[in-house]
Design a protein around this motif. Structure first.
Motif, PDB file in Angstrom:
ATOM      1  N   VAL A  19      55.661  39.000  50.154  1.00  0.00           N
ATOM      2  CA  VAL A  19      54.465  39.285  50.447  1.00  0.00           C
ATOM      3  C   VAL A  19      54.279  38.247  51.764  1.00  0.00           C
ATOM      4  N   TYR A  28      41.578  33.115  47.781  1.00  0.00           N
ATOM      5  CA  TYR A  28      42.040  34.486  48.201  1.00  0.00           C
ATOM      6  C   TYR A  28      42.694  34.586  49.264  1.00  0.00           C
ATOM      7  N   TYR A  30      45.012  37.192  52.087  1.00  0.00           N
ATOM      8  CA  TYR A  30      44.920  38.578  52.651  1.00  0.00           C
ATOM      9  C   TYR A  30      46.315  38.622  53.147  1.00  0.00           C
ATOM     10  N   ASP A  31      46.885  40.013  52.714  1.00  0.00           N
ATOM     11  CA  ASP A  31      48.282  40.284  53.524  1.00  0.00           C
ATOM     12  C   ASP A  31      47.958  41.036  54.856  1.00  0.00           C
ATOM     13  N   THR A  35      44.968  43.657  51.920  1.00  0.00           N
ATOM     14  CA  THR A  35      44.976  43.696  50.804  1.00  0.00           C
ATOM     15  C   THR A  35      44.645  42.242  50.147  1.00  0.00           C
ATOM     16  N   ARG A  36      43.742  42.042  49.276  1.00  0.00           N
ATOM     17  CA  ARG A  36      43.261  40.634  48.958  1.00  0.00           C
ATOM     18  C   ARG A  36      43.871  40.391  47.530  1.00  0.00           C
ATOM     19  N   TYR A  37      44.581  39.160  47.337  1.00  0.00           N
ATOM     20  CA  TYR A  37      45.226  38.519  46.178  1.00  0.00           C
ATOM     21  C   TYR A  37      44.577  37.441  45.906  1.00  0.00           C
ATOM     22  N   ASP A  39      44.527  34.105  44.465  1.00  0.00           N
ATOM     23  CA  ASP A  39      45.559  33.142  44.185  1.00  0.00           C
ATOM     24  C   ASP A  39      45.669  31.960  42.981  1.00  0.00           C
ATOM     25  N   LYS A 390      51.402  40.657  40.193  1.00  0.00           N
ATOM     26  CA  LYS A 390      51.427  40.869  41.588  1.00  0.00           C
ATOM     27  C   LYS A 390      50.847  42.303  42.149  1.00  0.00           C
ATOM     28  N   GLN A 393      47.452  42.483  42.586  1.00  0.00           N
ATOM     29  CA  GLN A 393      47.072  41.552  43.371  1.00  0.00           C
ATOM     30  C   GLN A 393      46.460  40.186  43.066  1.00  0.00           C
ATOM     31  N   ILE A 394      47.372  39.710  42.039  1.00  0.00           N
ATOM     32  CA  ILE A 394      47.350  38.325  41.514  1.00  0.00           C
ATOM     33  C   ILE A 394      48.444  37.471  41.742  1.00  0.00           C
ATOM     34  N   CYS A 395      48.460  36.467  42.423  1.00  0.00           N
ATOM     35  CA  CYS A 395      49.405  35.600  42.773  1.00  0.00           C
ATOM     36  C   CYS A 395      49.570  34.497  41.577  1.00  0.00           C
TER      37      CYS A 395
END
Lengths: 453, 453
Positions: A19, A28, A30-31, A35-37, A39, A390, A393-395
């Protein structure tokens, strides 16, 4: 460019599909596509990614002065004073350094100088840092590299889920403390002497382990009624080093330091701290007693750490402490961490693959097993869960010798809604991937690990 | 508060009357009363204290993102690419860390992994860092502490003023290289093998030493015509580590790296860098070859440095490189450093206490002696000169085994006027304190060191 220019030993998260994060705020990431992940793993960004109060303090001090600690400056002493207030009275002397590894290396030097002994006892699977001296005391690393040095002795990890004394043992704290006692006896028989017992207050790489309450006291102090005083670490001339690099600064919720979970009657001789201190800025510290610091001074040799304790680092450290207090993040860790644990325990009642849920505050582990009786690590299932999260969108990532412990150590501003989201996604993935055949009304393990076996 | 809270091993400058600096800009420090000091020693604040371009870059990145190098990010690769452009082609793989000590420790790990040997050759009086592993390879420290490890071998410092081969020797580079060759032979006779030769490109603590040109090539490479190939470091399986923690980034004026003073036919296998990289921010780096990095990767074990190579550190590193270029600070170091050396050599013609003036760019040493023939270190005179310069608002200090080398390593924006000011003050102090009796028309040593002896 990354492959070409950066040593390949420096690995990427999600190495098959890494990523690229370009900005972050709070919990949070952002890539590059926006896109928001969520953390769940950045324990370094303790008070939240890019907290404006921390940035402001850093910039203001950078504009004014950044020099070394050979000049007098208010920040270093004010910061030491604030840290001192969070610790038992006897931990009142501070050394500022740049990383948890530097802190643990200095702790080793302090312990050896004070005790005049060389040997170290560590816990199985422990990781204390990337430096030569710390790989030597990290079974997690040295078992894969050069092997065990003659001055290093490994005690069993007091893991009451998977270790030799489990939750059904009458007194696991005593049982595990006795393994240290036995080890010290063996060491003494070899004519060697202990300088330090090193342990993370909550072993992280070991699998998000909660040490049984009372274990540290029993290891550190003479337990007169049970065994001869001289057999425990203190009486053997060694010191107790609590590695709080991952666990300090309110993460455990109920207390500011992880070692305080052991009770008020326990105080280590040295505490090392690191990751969360500077919210991402390279800042770490060793706290110790006057006696140990005095022995280190008495060798007559200067300790100079070029960047350690500089005005900018200390300004950042102070700002982090301020935010922790102003936003009551320790309280949030207690509340949200407890709620997250409840949610995951709810999932455990539904999904047989979840063998254990444990934690303190926002230091939580969910251990996946292919069967609950044998507690066989569901390694592949854990990896698959991480991959699928992932995609949602969850790390998140795993730890433990079996790499089957899904670990949560998010920024301390992690919310109840975040906990609900991640629990819901886990529930969904485990349901979707579990076997159609149910055992005792529970979803059985899926995700590729011996499905229905 | 300082005495109470901070380990006393962390010493203060001017410990009897320490200075409290509250702000700084360029090459000037300001104390709490607004008194301005000219800073001749802060090599860390490389492009000048509190350079606004560096602060701006740091704050902008801190606002946006600071996370670890397990995520992809542009800054780390752009920064590695920029550093790569400054180095010989073969030094093309980078590891980012937080301090020169972490860099040197990693260099040691790389050398050992690559060579599969353990032993290290270092120069007498060398200092490579404060970590356990580095104290072991730093005679400056281990001679005062635990003594010499069996895997450490000390070669003579190639000091052509005070060492065994001096300026009158026909070929000091060869002479000193032969001492390394002899040492390797001794090591081999003991059945041991060399993993690395470690040397600062310009030994600093050793006394601001300029290595004789060609020394490094002769040490590093097989010198076929003179001795069997296998006797030199490379052929012995070891690697050459150039410690540029104090000397890199244009300080030497004529070149970007100190090792380049040896000539274009020399390239180390590993370069470590630190102090000036982040202008005070904890940032350091190891550069090496694909072969060495490949051997490190091949052990299969991850190298993770929590803060190393984070987006903020790399943004700061890039800003420092930009300022260096935009303000042509390497050119300034060349010009002003040369001028400073001329001025000090002028003083040498006048004051017998000045035994030697040497340097490259803004890395300059002025060695004080009680008599020029015996070259006896004028230790007390050097200390007194430092004290008196402090009273003239000039911050300077000493180095060298005799603590008699007054060292200049100021921020790179140091000006010709600054050089004139410090030379004038030195002239004044030496004149004022010299003995009334003159020898050969020159002022004789004073300042408390065997005056007129």
């Amino acid at each position: 460019m990354r492959k070409k220019l950066i040593g390949q030993s420096c690995r990427l998260f999600f190495s098959e599909d890494p990523v690229k994060i370009v900005r972050a705020r709070g919990q949070y990431l952002y890539d590059e596509n926006g896109t928001r992940y969520l953390d769940c793993i950045s324990n370094v960004q303790h008070v939240g990614h890019c907290h404006p109060a921390v940035t402001k303090a850093a910039a203001a001090q950078m504009e004014l002065l950044n020099t070394n600690s050979r000049f007098l400056h208010d920040n270093i002493v004010h910061y030491a004073d604030r840290l001192s207030a969070s610790l038992p009275d006897k931990l009142c002397v501070f050394y500022f350094v740049n990383s948890g590894s530097e802190a643990n290396d200095l702790a080793l030097r302090l312990a050896r100088q004070y005790s005049q002994h060389e040997d170290v006892i560590v816990l199985e699977h422990a990781y204390h840092g990337h430096l030569t001296s710390l790989i030597d005391i990290s079974p997690y690393k040295f078992r894969k590299l050069g092997g065990q040095k003659e001055w290093v002795h490994v005690a069993p990890l007091p893991d009451t889920y998977r270790g030799r004394y489990q939750e059904d043992h009458v007194d696991p704290a005593q049982g595990y403390a006795d393994t240290v006692k036995d080890l010290i006896e063996e060491v003494h028989k070899k004519g060697r002497k202990i300088s330090a017992f090193f342990a993370e207050s909550l072993p992280s790489v070991g699998g998000q382990i909660i040490l049984p309450s009372g274990y540290c006291q029993k290891v550190a102090e003479c337990c007169q009624s049970l065994t001869p005083a001289k057999l425990y670490v203190h009486a053997a001339g060694g010191v107790f080093v609590a590695d709080e690099v991952q666990t300090g600064f309110g993460r455990v919720g109920s207390h500011f330091w992880g070692f305080q979970l052991q009770g008020e009657d326990f105080c280590p001789d040295i505490v090392t701290m690191g990751k969360p201190m500077g919210n991402g800025h390279p800042l770490a510290c060793v706290a110790t007693t006057q006696e140990i610091a005095g022995a280190f001074t008495a060798n007559g040799v200067e300790y100079f750490n070029t960047f350690g304790g500089n005005p900018v680092s200390c300004a950042i450290g102070l700002a982090v402490l301020d935010v922790l207090e102003e936003e009551n993040l320790q309280g949030n860790a207690y509340k949200v961490g407890g709620y997250l644990k409840d949610l995951l325990r709810g999932l455990k009642a539904k999904h047989a693959i979840i063998g254990d849920v444990r934690g303190a505050g926002l230091f939580v582990g969910m251990e996946l097993v292919t069967d609950r009786k044998e507690r066989t690590p569901a390694t592949e299932a854990a990896a698959e869960l991480v991959r699928r999260l992932k995609n949602e969108q969850i790390c998140i990532s795993t730890d433990g010798p079996g790499e089957n412990v899904v670990k949560f150590k998010p920024p301390m501003c992690f919310s109840a809604a975040d906990a609900e989201l991640v629990a819901e996604k886990i529930d969904h993935i485990l349901t979707e991937t579990s076997c159609p055949r149910q055992l005792n009304g529970m979803q059985t393990p899926g995700l590729g690990d011996n499905c229905c076996s």
